[in-house]
Design a protein around this motif. Structure first.
Motif, PDB file in Angstrom:
ATOM      1  N   CYS A  70       0.108 -11.349  10.415  1.00  0.00           N
ATOM      2  CA  CYS A  70      -0.798  -9.870   9.606  1.00  0.00           C
ATOM      3  C   CYS A  70       0.559  -8.832   9.437  1.00  0.00           C
ATOM      4  O   CYS A  70      -0.015  -7.361  10.578  1.00  0.00           O
ATOM      5  N   VAL A  71       1.521  -8.998   9.058  1.00  0.00           N
ATOM      6  CA  VAL A  71       2.464  -7.875   9.097  1.00  0.00           C
ATOM      7  C   VAL A  71       3.339  -7.868   8.059  1.00  0.00           C
ATOM      8  O   VAL A  71       2.352  -9.161   7.144  1.00  0.00           O
ATOM      9  N   ASN A  72       3.839  -6.928   7.484  1.00  0.00           N
ATOM     10  CA  ASN A  72       4.599  -7.040   6.418  1.00  0.00           C
ATOM     11  C   ASN A  72       5.673  -7.886   6.621  1.00  0.00           C
ATOM     12  O   ASN A  72       6.545  -6.909   8.315  1.00  0.00           O
ATOM     13  N   CYS A 116       3.760 -10.442   2.463  1.00  0.00           N
ATOM     14  CA  CYS A 116       3.000  -9.053   2.744  1.00  0.00           C
ATOM     15  C   CYS A 116       1.642  -9.008   2.822  1.00  0.00           C
ATOM     16  O   CYS A 116       0.897  -8.268   2.216  1.00  0.00           O
ATOM     17  N   GLN A 118      -0.578  -7.728   5.100  1.00  0.00           N
ATOM     18  CA  GLN A 118      -0.837  -6.245   5.857  1.00  0.00           C
ATOM     19  C   GLN A 118      -1.205  -5.429   4.290  1.00  0.00           C
ATOM     20  O   GLN A 118      -2.070  -5.064   3.961  1.00  0.00           O
ATOM     21  N   CYS A 123      -5.596  -8.653   5.637  1.00  0.00           N
ATOM     22  CA  CYS A 123      -5.605  -9.485   7.734  1.00  0.00           C
ATOM     23  C   CYS A 123      -7.345  -9.240   7.823  1.00  0.00           C
ATOM     24  O   CYS A 123      -7.858  -8.158   7.662  1.00  0.00           O
ATOM     25  N   PRO A 126      -7.818  -4.956  11.010  1.00  0.00           N
ATOM     26  CA  PRO A 126      -7.241  -4.348  10.529  1.00  0.00           C
ATOM     27  C   PRO A 126      -5.666  -3.546  11.615  1.00  0.00           C
ATOM     28  O   PRO A 126      -5.635  -4.017  12.824  1.00  0.00           O
ATOM     29  N   THR A 127      -4.473  -3.976  10.852  1.00  0.00           N
ATOM     30  CA  THR A 127      -3.710  -3.497  11.199  1.00  0.00           C
ATOM     31  C   THR A 127      -2.066  -1.962  10.834  1.00  0.00           C
ATOM     32  O   THR A 127      -2.654  -2.693   9.466  1.00  0.00           O
ATOM     33  N   ASP A 128      -1.899  -1.644  11.671  1.00  0.00           N
ATOM     34  CA  ASP A 128      -0.634  -0.996  10.955  1.00  0.00           C
ATOM     35  C   ASP A 128       0.830  -1.572  10.628  1.00  0.00           C
ATOM     36  O   ASP A 128       0.553  -2.356  11.865  1.00  0.00           O
ATOM     37  N   SER A 129       0.910  -1.144  10.057  1.00  0.00           N
ATOM     38  CA  SER A 129       2.439  -1.517   9.406  1.00  0.00           C
ATOM     39  C   SER A 129       3.480  -0.869  10.311  1.00  0.00           C
ATOM     40  O   SER A 129       3.458   0.233   9.925  1.00  0.00           O
TER      41      SER A 129
END
Length: 183
Positions: A70-72, A116, A118, A123, A126-129
């Motif tokens: 779950c990231v970009n 992409c 996130q 996700c 919740p995940t910060d990019s």
């Protein structure tokens, strides 16, 4: 054998051969085949395009996209309106007014959705990019814009500072880019 002078009225009997010269105007009724096909053709009229289209389809495919991370990523893709312009995942969320439209237009593409995740809102947690940054409202003492990342929002635990910084989480772009921090 054709006549030298055309007749004044059309014949009630069709000719056995098609005319060599096209009509000046289309007929009022479509032609009905004497021997219609019993089943549709199984072969397409045109061969499939060997290269993928630059515009995602308007309808999603039946394929299920399983998001493993779950990231970009650093993946880039061409814009639908201008294929010569290439953007990355954060472009999808970098304009508050366009997030929904960009997600609808680009995240329906399974490759973009996977890379992409996130930015596409895929996700479950919740995940910060990590690459996401935003501009602060106020300029620094040298009148220069200050750019921060998600960690800055919660870096100062003083209640009044934290409350002020959490106001950034009201912006759609920041809610998406800093999903864990703003949750």
């Amino acid at each position: 054998v054709p006549s030298d002078v055309p007749s004044q009225l059309p014949s009630g009997i069709p000719s056995s051969k098609p005319s060599q010269v096209p009509s000046d105007q289309p007929s009022n009724k479509p032609t009905v085949s004497i021997k219609p096909s019993a089943s549709p053709s199984k072969k397409p009229s045109d061969p499939p395009n060997p290269s993928p289209s630059k515009k995602p389809s308007s309808a999603p495919s039946d394929a299920v996209v399983v998001v493993t991370s779950c990231v970009n990523t650093s993946y880039t893709f061409p814009l639908i309106n201008d294929p010569t312009v290439v953007n990355g995942c954060l472009w999808i969320i970098n304009n508050n007014k366009n997030i929904a439209t960009r997600r609808a237009n680009y995240c329906s593409d399974t490759v973009i959705k996977e890379n992409c995740a996130q930015a596409c809102g895929e996700c479950s947690t919740p995940t910060d990019s990590p690459a996401f940054t935003f501009k602060l409202k106020n300029l620094n003492k040298d009148e220069v814009a200050v750019i921060q990342n998600c960690a800055w929002i919660t870096a100062n635990s003083k209640p009044e500072k934290l409350a002020n910084r959490m106001e950034y989480c009201l912006k759609p772009k920041i809610i998406v880019g800093c999903a864990a921090t703003c949750a």
